[in-house]
Design a protein around this motif. Sequence first.
Motif, PDB file in Angstrom:
ATOM      1  N   TYR A  12       0.851  -1.189   0.000  1.00  0.00           N
ATOM      2  CA  TYR A  12       0.000   0.000   0.000  1.00  0.00           C
ATOM      3  C   TYR A  12       0.887   1.239   0.000  1.00  0.00           C
ATOM      4  CZ  TYR A  12      -3.383   3.468   1.543  1.00  0.00           C
ATOM      5  OH  TYR A  12      -4.182   4.582   1.632  1.00  0.00           O
ATOM      6  N   GLY A  48     -10.731  -4.073  -1.305  1.00  0.00           N
ATOM      7  CA  GLY A  48      -9.629  -4.626  -0.528  1.00  0.00           C
ATOM      8  C   GLY A  48      -8.547  -5.234  -1.403  1.00  0.00           C
ATOM      9  N   GLN A  49      -7.488  -5.685  -0.735  1.00  0.00           N
ATOM     10  CA  GLN A  49      -6.342  -6.251  -1.437  1.00  0.00           C
ATOM     11  C   GLN A  49      -6.717  -7.517  -2.205  1.00  0.00           C
ATOM     12  OE1 GLN A  49      -2.316  -7.997   0.085  1.00  0.00           O
ATOM     13  NE2 GLN A  49      -2.284  -5.779   0.387  1.00  0.00           N
ATOM     14  N   PRO A 127      -4.770   0.122   4.551  1.00  0.00           N
ATOM     15  CA  PRO A 127      -6.010   0.487   5.232  1.00  0.00           C
ATOM     16  C   PRO A 127      -6.729  -0.745   5.764  1.00  0.00           C
ATOM     17  CG  PRO A 127      -6.354   0.512   2.874  1.00  0.00           C
ATOM     18  CD  PRO A 127      -4.886   0.219   3.101  1.00  0.00           C
ATOM     19  N   SER A 128      -7.678  -0.517   6.616  1.00  0.00           N
ATOM     20  CA  SER A 128      -8.506  -1.604   7.129  1.00  0.00           C
ATOM     21  C   SER A 128      -9.231  -2.271   5.965  1.00  0.00           C
ATOM     22  CB  SER A 128      -9.532  -1.042   8.117  1.00  0.00           C
ATOM     23  OG  SER A 128     -10.494  -2.016   8.420  1.00  0.00           O
ATOM     24  N   GLU A 129      -9.359  -3.567   6.028  1.00  0.00           N
ATOM     25  CA  GLU A 129     -10.082  -4.305   4.990  1.00  0.00           C
ATOM     26  C   GLU A 129     -11.595  -4.270   5.234  1.00  0.00           C
ATOM     27  OE1 GLU A 129      -8.783  -6.170   2.103  1.00  0.00           O
ATOM     28  OE2 GLU A 129      -7.191  -4.750   2.532  1.00  0.00           O
ATOM     29  N   ASP A 130     -12.014  -3.716   6.378  1.00  0.00           N
ATOM     30  CA  ASP A 130     -13.435  -3.585   6.664  1.00  0.00           C
ATOM     31  C   ASP A 130     -14.044  -2.565   5.714  1.00  0.00           C
ATOM     32  OD1 ASP A 130     -13.222  -5.378   8.770  1.00  0.00           O
ATOM     33  OD2 ASP A 130     -12.917  -3.791  10.252  1.00  0.00           O
ATOM     34  N   SER A 132     -16.662   0.214   5.251  1.00  0.00           N
ATOM     35  CA  SER A 132     -17.566   1.131   5.941  1.00  0.00           C
ATOM     36  C   SER A 132     -18.856   1.255   5.126  1.00  0.00           C
ATOM     37  CB  SER A 132     -16.912   2.504   6.078  1.00  0.00           C
ATOM     38  OG  SER A 132     -16.797   3.112   4.791  1.00  0.00           O
ATOM     39  N   ARG A 135     -18.075   3.164   1.994  1.00  0.00           N
ATOM     40  CA  ARG A 135     -17.354   2.360   0.996  1.00  0.00           C
ATOM     41  C   ARG A 135     -18.291   1.363   0.325  1.00  0.00           C
ATOM     42  NH1 ARG A 135     -11.752   1.433   0.360  1.00  0.00           N
ATOM     43  NH2 ARG A 135     -12.652  -0.005  -1.083  1.00  0.00           N
ATOM     44  N   ASN A 156     -22.857  -8.817   4.591  1.00  0.00           N
ATOM     45  CA  ASN A 156     -21.385  -8.861   4.482  1.00  0.00           C
ATOM     46  C   ASN A 156     -20.871  -9.664   3.296  1.00  0.00           C
ATOM     47  OD1 ASN A 156     -21.057  -7.266   6.830  1.00  0.00           O
ATOM     48  ND2 ASN A 156     -21.415  -9.087   8.084  1.00  0.00           N
ATOM     49  N   ARG A 159     -18.232  -7.765  -0.898  1.00  0.00           N
ATOM     50  CA  ARG A 159     -16.912  -8.041  -1.483  1.00  0.00           C
ATOM     51  C   ARG A 159     -17.016  -9.204  -2.472  1.00  0.00           C
ATOM     52  NH1 ARG A 159     -13.763  -7.734   2.867  1.00  0.00           N
ATOM     53  NH2 ARG A 159     -12.929  -5.720   2.283  1.00  0.00           N
TER      54      ARG A 159
END
Length: 173
Positions: A12, A48-49, A127-130, A132, A135, A156, A159
């Motif tokens: 990152y 996310g990654q 960054p956090s993978e959570d 928000s 997001r 959830n 993703r």
Amino acid sequence: MDDTESSCTIRYAEVTVTEPDILLEVLRAIADRAGSCIVCFDADKLAGQVHAKAALRLARRSLEAGAAISHSFEMEALLYAAGSRQCSTAVSFGLHKGENHLYVCCCPATEGIWDLLSNQLQFRAGPSEDLSPERKNQLMILFAISPAECAAAGENRLRDLVLERVALLDVSK
């Protein structure tokens, strides 16, 4: 883990860009010097990654199968990240003018490449993978995912729906 995932390293980074074309030229020169490919994904547009990893894996597979839309690994990876056949859309998932939050991918991560890149980019903890609520809403818009589709997939699972859109690019080719 397939060969692409094992040969690519992702970090990152943050950078403020005034001239994207100039920075891209510098990154291409670094990639050429190091014998690598460098792909910069806009982390703010990815789920996310894992999203970056999927785009890299699918781009490599597409090129190896002779089914690529573009002529370069870097652009093919951006096309998959965007889940789009349109290069103009894919480019928006990469480096841009202004403040950038990036997943920088080196394929392969050859010796010294991160040192060369650190002269251009500020590497940080990711960054956090959570995801928000903001997001989630942004990703739903970017990937045309309806609230009904989210509800049907389950809590959830956004993703997973984004990754499905990325994989579906193969179907639309």
